[in-house]
Design a protein around this motif. Structure first.
Motif, PDB file in Angstrom:
ATOM      1  N   PHE A  18       0.713  -1.182   0.148  1.00 36.29           N
ATOM      2  CA  PHE A  18      -0.130   0.051  -0.058  1.00 36.29           C
ATOM      3  C   PHE A  18       0.828   1.373   0.006  1.00 36.29           C
ATOM      4  O   PHE A  18       2.140   1.240   0.096  1.00 36.29           O
ATOM      5  CB  PHE A  18      -0.824   0.010   1.132  1.00 36.29           C
ATOM      6  CG  PHE A  18      -0.264   0.127   2.577  1.00 36.29           C
ATOM      7  CD1 PHE A  18      -0.282   1.382   3.100  1.00 36.29           C
ATOM      8  CD2 PHE A  18       0.467  -0.894   3.235  1.00 36.29           C
ATOM      9  CE1 PHE A  18       0.423   1.658   4.292  1.00 36.29           C
ATOM     10  CE2 PHE A  18       1.031  -0.398   4.630  1.00 36.29           C
ATOM     11  CZ  PHE A  18       1.059   0.895   4.817  1.00 36.29           C
ATOM     12  N   SER A  69      -2.617  -2.624   5.608  1.00 36.97           N
ATOM     13  CA  SER A  69      -3.136  -3.262   4.467  1.00 36.97           C
ATOM     14  C   SER A  69      -4.131  -4.406   4.935  1.00 36.97           C
ATOM     15  O   SER A  69      -5.156  -4.689   4.248  1.00 36.97           O
ATOM     16  CB  SER A  69      -2.039  -4.242   3.803  1.00 36.97           C
ATOM     17  OG  SER A  69      -1.301  -5.373   4.476  1.00 36.97           O
ATOM     18  N   GLN A 100      -7.350  -2.321   5.484  1.00 33.24           N
ATOM     19  CA  GLN A 100      -7.808  -1.778   4.048  1.00 33.24           C
ATOM     20  C   GLN A 100      -8.626  -2.979   3.493  1.00 33.24           C
ATOM     21  O   GLN A 100      -9.684  -2.742   3.013  1.00 33.24           O
ATOM     22  CB  GLN A 100      -6.610  -1.377   3.205  1.00 33.24           C
ATOM     23  CG  GLN A 100      -6.034  -0.068   3.502  1.00 33.24           C
ATOM     24  CD  GLN A 100      -4.836   0.266   2.592  1.00 33.24           C
ATOM     25  OE1 GLN A 100      -3.961  -0.595   2.158  1.00 33.24           O
ATOM     26  NE2 GLN A 100      -4.708   1.589   2.535  1.00 33.24           N
ATOM     27  N   HIS A 101      -8.042  -4.206   3.757  1.00 29.79           N
ATOM     28  CA  HIS A 101      -8.456  -5.469   2.888  1.00 29.79           C
ATOM     29  C   HIS A 101     -10.069  -5.621   3.634  1.00 29.79           C
ATOM     30  O   HIS A 101     -10.821  -5.937   3.023  1.00 29.79           O
ATOM     31  CB  HIS A 101      -7.806  -6.357   3.087  1.00 29.79           C
ATOM     32  CG  HIS A 101      -8.294  -7.708   2.542  1.00 29.79           C
ATOM     33  ND1 HIS A 101      -8.537  -7.878   1.312  1.00 29.79           N
ATOM     34  CD2 HIS A 101      -8.981  -8.974   3.216  1.00 29.79           C
ATOM     35  CE1 HIS A 101      -9.065  -8.990   0.986  1.00 29.79           C
ATOM     36  NE2 HIS A 101      -9.122  -9.896   2.217  1.00 29.79           N
TER      37      HIS A 101
END
Length: 302
Positions: free
Chosen positions: A149, A206, A209-210
């Motif tokens: 990211f 990350s 975010q996922h």
């Protein structure tokens, strides 16, 4: 505040937040995170919210939330809107947990922390195919995150593949929801558009975010600030009994925090009250000036 089944839409433009845990008073490292997130929000003419992350109830200290809010006010860091408490949002977290479980993304795990540490520290998915249902169990999300990211401060980041793919806990064996789940649900429900926080959470970005993606929500942008450490690898923290902010002069702490953030006040403001230091910082704040350093040695007074 959102009810169990809906998440409000953000129509207010930029929204940032500071989300301390009430496990003790704020320390110098907390001030860096609070000040950085506040200045970034206000430099964008945005809202700055405060959320009390009291989901880990065994670590919560009575009165710590009030002490935290008092400390923020003493530095002129006035939040917008109401204070959210995670302990008041359990129904919402359970709703999201059930959604993920119904999608087949969560499974029960009986492995102990010692077993995982003895195996190298990364959970290998041991219980995924066992179909465990008898409590008590930890519950893990089995959807791997991306390995990269772009951070607003540190630029492109590459996350260890094994860490990104790890099936992490979203609900603990003791029935408490994990930070990884609730922080995403909270940021979603509060319409957070940008997260400015300490670099100790950089590698978790990350993963979060996922989870936003799995929930069908847009993830905020993330920027991470240097950590104040007493020695390499030894960050200031409540667990390490860092001295509370109230023990030190306001102006000295404010000037030192601004310096860590790459904005040392000019000489003519030496000894100026906090209000003047904050006004100067608001007029000069640039996120690109924040040092791309994971750790910064804290001042002697901290």
């Amino acid at each position: 505040m959102a009810n169990a089944s809906t998440s409000p839409q953000n129509t207010a433009g930029y929204t940032g937040r500071f989300a301390p845990s009430p496990s003790g008073p704020l320390h110098f490292g907390s001030l860096i995170a609070a000040l950085g997130s506040y200045l970034q929000a206000k430099s964008q003419a945005g809202r700055w919210l405060v959320r009390i992350e009291d989901i880990d109830t065994p670590r919560t200290q009575p009165g710590a939330d009030s002490a935290i809010l008092t400390a923020l006010e003493s530095f002129g860091l006035q939040w917008d809107g109401e204070i959210w408490y995670q302990s008041q949002r359990l129904e919402r977290y359970q709703y999201i947990f059930q959604q993920l479980r119904q999608q087949g993304l969560i499974y029960g795990c009986q492995c102990s922390r010692k077993q995982i540490n003895d195996g190298g520290g990364i959970y290998p998915g041991t219980c995924q195919q066992l179909g465990l249902s008898a409590e008590p169990l930890a519950w893990r999300l089995c959807s791997p995150a991306a390995t990269g990211f772009t951070d607003l401060v540190f630029g492109p980041q590459q996350i260890d593949t094994a860490l990104a793919a790890e099936h992490y806990v979203v609900k603990r064996r003791d029935g408490l929801f994990s930070y990884q789940l609730v922080v995403v649900v909270d940021d979603w429900d509060q319409g957070i558009t940008q997260v400015i926080r300490g670099a100790d959470l950089l590698t978790m970005t990350s993963r979060q975010q996922h989870l936003f993606w799995l929930l069908g929500a847009a993830a905020p942008d993330y920027g991470h600030l240097p950590l104040a450490v007493t020695a390499p690898g030894q960050k200031l923290s409540k667990q390490n009994h860092a001295r509370p902010l109230q023990a030190w002069p306001l102006t000295q702490s404010m000037a030192a925090a601004l310096t860590v953030l790459g904005h040392p006040p000019p000489a003519e403001l030496a000894g100026a009250p906090v209000s003047e230091l904050l006004a100067w910082a608001l007029g000069n704040w640039q996120l690109r000036q924040v040092p791309q350093q994971l750790e910064v040695r804290c001042p002697d007074f901290a």
